[in-house]
Motif scaffolding. Structure first.
Motif, PDB file in Angstrom:
ATOM      1  N   ARG A   1       0.858  -1.191   0.000  1.00 32.61           N
ATOM      2  CA  ARG A   1       0.000   0.000   0.000  1.00 32.61           C
ATOM      3  C   ARG A   1       0.888   1.233   0.000  1.00 32.61           C
ATOM      4  O   ARG A   1       1.806   1.350   0.820  1.00 32.61           O
TER       5      ARG A   1
ATOM      6  N   GLY B   1      -1.393   5.485   2.185  1.00 27.94           N
ATOM      7  CA  GLY B   1      -1.694   4.071   2.005  1.00 27.94           C
ATOM      8  C   GLY B   1      -2.970   3.786   1.248  1.00 27.94           C
ATOM      9  O   GLY B   1      -3.542   2.694   1.370  1.00 27.94           O
TER      10      GLY B   1
ATOM     11  N   ARG C   1      -3.282   0.299  -3.480  1.00 30.95           N
ATOM     12  CA  ARG C   1      -2.670  -1.029  -3.408  1.00 30.95           C
ATOM     13  C   ARG C   1      -2.059  -1.344  -4.766  1.00 30.95           C
ATOM     14  O   ARG C   1      -2.738  -1.284  -5.787  1.00 30.95           O
TER      15      ARG C   1
ATOM     16  N   ASP D   1       2.223  -5.425   1.826  1.00 34.44           N
ATOM     17  CA  ASP D   1       0.836  -5.309   2.253  1.00 34.44           C
ATOM     18  C   ASP D   1       0.428  -6.532   3.091  1.00 34.44           C
ATOM     19  O   ASP D   1       0.649  -7.664   2.680  1.00 34.44           O
TER      20      ASP D   1
END
Length: 263
Positions: free
Chosen positions: A82, A246, A249, A263
């Protein structure tokens, strides 16, 4: 999905994600990724980056290889992290946003010249814009502070790379903050020196290079100036910029001590 029109990119990705795709690979440059990250931000679907643009600044920040086959291998390996994305108002950006000379270079770059000459096109258009761009007054506000400078160039960085080279060495895609770098003063030589400096990765200790760190800023210029994000025009000042920590992804290389936390 081979898309000829950039406006179709975000709706196509959104449809795929809504249909249940948990990962989507996107081939393109920084402008393409800027259009894509807003769909992924805040969700669980994973973005795979296939860097086939000119500068590929965001791919460089992630450590993704710059050839398509190796980038596909990173996606196949399945290692995710992330990372942060920037925001200008309600629009997301992946690597950097700019106001001033760098913004004018990106906004006025002839697409055919960029396609034919690659990096050389940045040097040619940059020289013309450096000569033509006039200084402006820039006020930056953040919680608890404010600063005003005369300047030719303002960089808002989520990534250390702009135009494929390190221009904000203090910026990281996993730091939880943005870096605002201002080259204070009206001297074009100052701006050129920073652009060409072999020490730019560490932001040379020059009194006119101002570096601010934070999660949120308001930027006002007099007169108003165009704002460019990841090579695409996104509006004019005044703007509010912020970081979404964050929020994105992505697939990243399986390395120790990389730019992103697994992650």
């Amino acid at each position: 999905h081979a898309l000829r029109h950039p406006a179709r990119l975000a709706p196509t990705i959104a449809r795929l994600v809504n249909e249940g795709c948990d990962a989507v690979a996107v081939g393109g440059g920084d402008g393409t990724l800027r259009s894509a990250v807003g769909v992924f931000a805040g969700g669980d679907a994973v973005l795979g980056v296939i860097p086939v643009g000119t500068a590929n600044s965001f791919a460089r920040a992630l450590g993704v290889p710059l050839d398509a086959e190796s980038a596909a291998d990173v996606i196949a390996d399945g290692w995710t992290a992330r990372v942060d994305v920037g925001r200008i108002g309600e629009r997301y950006f992946a690597a950097t946003a700019a106001i001033g000379v760098a913004s004018a270079v990106s906004a006025d770059m002839p697409p055919r010249l960029k396609r034919w000459l690659g990096y050389v096109s940045y040097a040619l258009v940059g020289a013309a814009k450096l000569a033509a761009t006039r200084p402006f007054r820039c006020t930056v506000r953040w919680p608890g502070g404010e600063a005003t400078y005369a300047t030719l160039d303002v960089l808002i960085a989520n990534s250390p790379y702009q135009g494929g080279v390190v221009m904000a060495g203090a910026a990281r895609v996993d730091s939880g903050e943005l870096v605002v770098r201002i080259i204070a003063g009206t001297s074009r030589w100052r701006l050129l020196r920073v652009w060409l400096s072999p020490w730019r990765a560490d932001l040379p200790d020059l009194p006119y290079v101002k570096v601010l760190h934070g999660r949120e800023f308001e930027i006002v210029t007099q007169p108003p100036r165009r704002v460019n994000a990841d090579g695409e025009l996104v509006g004019h000042t005044p703007v509010r910029v912020s970081v979404a920590p964050g929020a994105l992804r992505v697939f990243v290389p399986r390395t120790e001590g990389g730019t992103a936390v697994q992650d």
